[in-house]
Motif scaffolding. Structure first.
Motif, mmCIF file in Angstrom:
data_model
loop_
_atom_site.group_PDB
_atom_site.id
_atom_site.type_symbol
_atom_site.label_atom_id
_atom_site.label_comp_id
_atom_site.label_asym_id
_atom_site.label_seq_id
_atom_site.Cartn_x
_atom_site.Cartn_y
_atom_site.Cartn_z
ATOM 1 N N LEU A 39 -40.586 83.101 29.516
ATOM 2 C CA LEU A 39 -40.073 83.846 28.371
ATOM 3 C C LEU A 39 -41.184 84.681 27.755
ATOM 4 C CD1 LEU A 39 -38.001 80.982 26.695
ATOM 5 C CD2 LEU A 39 -37.095 82.870 28.070
ATOM 6 N N PHE A 40 -40.851 85.880 27.312
ATOM 7 C CA PHE A 40 -41.830 86.746 26.656
ATOM 8 C C PHE A 40 -42.154 86.215 25.258
ATOM 9 C CE2 PHE A 40 -42.746 90.384 23.865
ATOM 10 C CZ PHE A 40 -43.873 90.907 24.495
ATOM 11 N N LYS A 41 -41.112 85.733 24.552
ATOM 12 C CA LYS A 41 -41.304 85.186 23.203
ATOM 13 C C LYS A 41 -40.261 84.099 22.981
ATOM 14 C CE LYS A 41 -41.189 86.391 18.258
ATOM 15 N NZ LYS A 41 -40.860 87.451 17.254
ATOM 16 N N LYS B 100 -25.581 91.742 36.721
ATOM 17 C CA LYS B 100 -25.890 92.652 35.616
ATOM 18 C C LYS B 100 -27.392 92.663 35.321
ATOM 19 C CE LYS B 100 -23.304 92.202 31.918
ATOM 20 N NZ LYS B 100 -22.637 93.508 31.640
ATOM 21 N N VAL B 101 -27.988 91.484 35.221
ATOM 22 C CA VAL B 101 -29.410 91.377 34.880
ATOM 23 C C VAL B 101 -30.291 91.869 36.031
ATOM 24 C CG1 VAL B 101 -31.264 89.718 34.382
ATOM 25 C CG2 VAL B 101 -29.062 89.538 33.199
ATOM 26 N N PHE B 102 -29.874 91.591 37.261
ATOM 27 C CA PHE B 102 -30.685 91.979 38.422
ATOM 28 C C PHE B 102 -30.705 93.503 38.633
ATOM 29 C CE2 PHE B 102 -31.347 92.669 43.011
ATOM 30 C CZ PHE B 102 -32.568 92.000 43.167
ATOM 31 N N PHE B 103 -29.535 94.148 38.448
ATOM 32 C CA PHE B 103 -29.432 95.567 38.784
ATOM 33 C C PHE B 103 -29.568 96.510 37.585
ATOM 34 C CE2 PHE B 103 -27.268 93.663 42.481
ATOM 35 C CZ PHE B 103 -27.980 94.285 43.487
ATOM 36 N N PRO C 195 -34.936 85.015 33.955
ATOM 37 C CA PRO C 195 -36.251 85.655 34.079
ATOM 38 C C PRO C 195 -36.830 85.596 35.499
ATOM 39 C CG PRO C 195 -36.165 84.351 32.075
ATOM 40 C CD PRO C 195 -34.912 84.042 32.842
ATOM 41 N N ILE C 196 -36.345 84.679 36.321
ATOM 42 C CA ILE C 196 -36.832 84.570 37.697
ATOM 43 C C ILE C 196 -36.462 85.823 38.503
ATOM 44 C CG2 ILE C 196 -36.613 83.264 39.850
ATOM 45 C CD1 ILE C 196 -36.158 80.754 38.163
#
Length: 334
Positions: free
Chosen positions: A125-127, A75-78, A97-98
Motif C-alpha cells: 500500500l502507498f498509504k 478494471k484495475v489491471f487495464f 496492488p500485486i
C-alpha cells in the motif's frame, strides 16, 4: 491522458457515511480528475451525494460475486488509475496492488485474531491508517481514520457534496407538515431484545410529543407486524401505497416504508433525531443535527469507539431493560 481515481465503497449506507468526510476531501484535492466510485446495491439510493460532472458511479453487490470480482481485476489491471482508495475492506481489494502500479490507500486492521490484510500485502500500500483493535487506549474511530487517509493536505474542507436529492411527490406535496419535529426511528429487534414492548415504545413517543410540536416515526422497511400495528394505531403517510390518514389533532405521525432519498430530506428538516445506532444517526450526524444514538446493551467498547459519529450535537444511551431510566434520560436530552 485523463487523470483517474477509483474509490471502493460498496458497503452499507451507514458505513458510507463513515467515509463521507474522506470522500469529500478526495473530491476537493482532485477536482481535475475523473473519479469513479463503486457503491453497493444497498447504498445506491444515496448516490445523489456524488452528483457531479467528473464522478461516475458503478453499482456492485455488497458481497461480490465471481463475475464482479473478475470485472474489478480487469478494471484495475487495464485502466490507468493514478490512485485507488480501498474504503471497503473486502479481502480481494488488498490483492490488487500485486497487479497494478496505481497508488493504493486503505484503512487496515490490527486485531488479536489477526491482521487485515496480511503484512506483506500491507507493505504494497502507498498509504494506510491502522485501526488498532488491540490497544486499550481510546483510539480514533473509522470516520477519523478514513479522513486522515484521504485528506493529504490536512486541511478541513467545506462540504461540496450534493445534499438535495430528488424527493417523491408524496413528500413534496406534504412538506408543510414537516416543521418543528423530532424524528424517531424504531428498530423492532433492538427494542424487543432489550425487554421493550411496542406499547412501551409508544408510551415513550407520547411523552416526547409533549416536548415538541410533532413526532415522526419511521421503522424497519417492510410489511412487518409492528409496522401494521403503527398503521392501525397512528396517523400515517404510506410511502409504499401513496395513501395518507392524518388526524388534524395528532402530534404523532408514522411514515411507512419511506425511502432513503425522502428519509434524507426528513432528517435534514428535523430538529432532532433519535434512533438505534446506524444509518439514521450517522446521516443525522453528517447533517449536524441533534442526535440521541441508542446502542444495544451488548455493544462492545471496540464497536462503540469505531463507529461513534463525530458530531458536537451528539448524545448516546445504552438501551437497557430499565425502561423508566431510559425514558427519563431521553426526555432530559430533549
Amino acid at each position: 491522458m485523463d487523470k483517474k481515481i477509483l474509490i471502493f465503497k460498496n458497503d452499507r449506507v451507514g458505513d458510507l457515511f463513515h467515509s463521507i468526510k474522506g470522500i469529500n476531501s478526495i473530491l476537493h484535492e482532485h477536482k481535475d480528475y475523473k473519479i469513479e466510485i463503486i457503491l453497493s446495491k444497498i447504498s445506491k439510493d444515496i448516490s445523489f451525494l456524488f452528483d457531479k460532472n467528473n464522478i461516475k458511479i458503478d453499482i456492485y453487490n455488497y458481497d461480490l460475486n465471481f463475475y464482479e470480482k473478475f470485472k474489478i481485476i480487469n478494471k484495475v489491471f487495464f485502466s490507468n488509475y493514478e490512485k485507488i482508495f480501498i474504503l471497503s475492506p473486502k479481502n480481494i481489494y488488498f490483492y490488487l496492488p500485486i497487479i497494478s502500479n496505481s497508488k493504493f490507500y486503505a484503512v487496515v486492521v490490527k486485531d488479536h485474531k489477526g491482521n487485515r490484510p496480511l503484512k506483506f500485502l500491507r507493505n504494497k500500500l502507498f498509504k494506510f491508517e491502522i485501526n488498532d483493535r488491540t490497544s486499550k487506549r481510546i483510539n480514533e474511530g473509522i470516520s477519523t481514520l478514513t479522513e486522515k487517509l484521504c485528506n493529504e493536505n490536512s486541511i478541513e474542507y467545506p462540504n461540496i457534496l450534493n445534499n438535495k436529492p430528488l424527493n417523491s411527490k408524496l413528500l413534496n406535496d406534504n412538506i408543510y407538515l414537516f416543521k418543528n419535529f423530532v424524528h424517531f426511528h424504531y428498530k423492532n429487534s433492538l427494542f424487543k431484545n432489550n425487554g421493550w414492548t411496542i406499547n412501551n415504545f409508544l408510551d415513550l413517543i407520547n411523552k416526547i410529543s409533549k416536548k415538541t410540536e410533532k413526532v415522526f416515526i419511521s421503522s424497519d422497511f417492510g410489511n412487518y407486524e409492528h409496522n401494521n400495528y403503527f398503521l392501525k394505531k397512528l396517523s400515517f403517510i404510506n410511502f409504499e401505497s401513496g395513501k395518507m390518514n392524518i388526524d388534524n389533532d395528532s402530534k404523532i405521525i408514522y411514515l411507512h416504508n419511506i425511502k432513503v432519498n425522502d428519509l434524507f430530506k426528513l432528517i435534514h428538516l428535523s430538529n432532532q433525531v433519535i434512533s438505534p445506532h446506524g444509518t439514521m444517526t450517522l446521516m443525522a450526524s453528517y447533517l449536524n443535527k441533534k442526535v440521541i444514538d441508542l446502542f444495544d446493551a451488548k455493544v462492545s467498547i471496540i464497536s462503540f469507539r469505531e463507529f461513534k459519529p463525530s458530531n458536537k450535537n451528539y448524545n448516546f444511551l445504552i438501551l437497557k431493560n430499565d425502561i423508566d431510566l431510559v425514558v427519563n434520560k431521553i426526555i432530559n436530552f430533549l
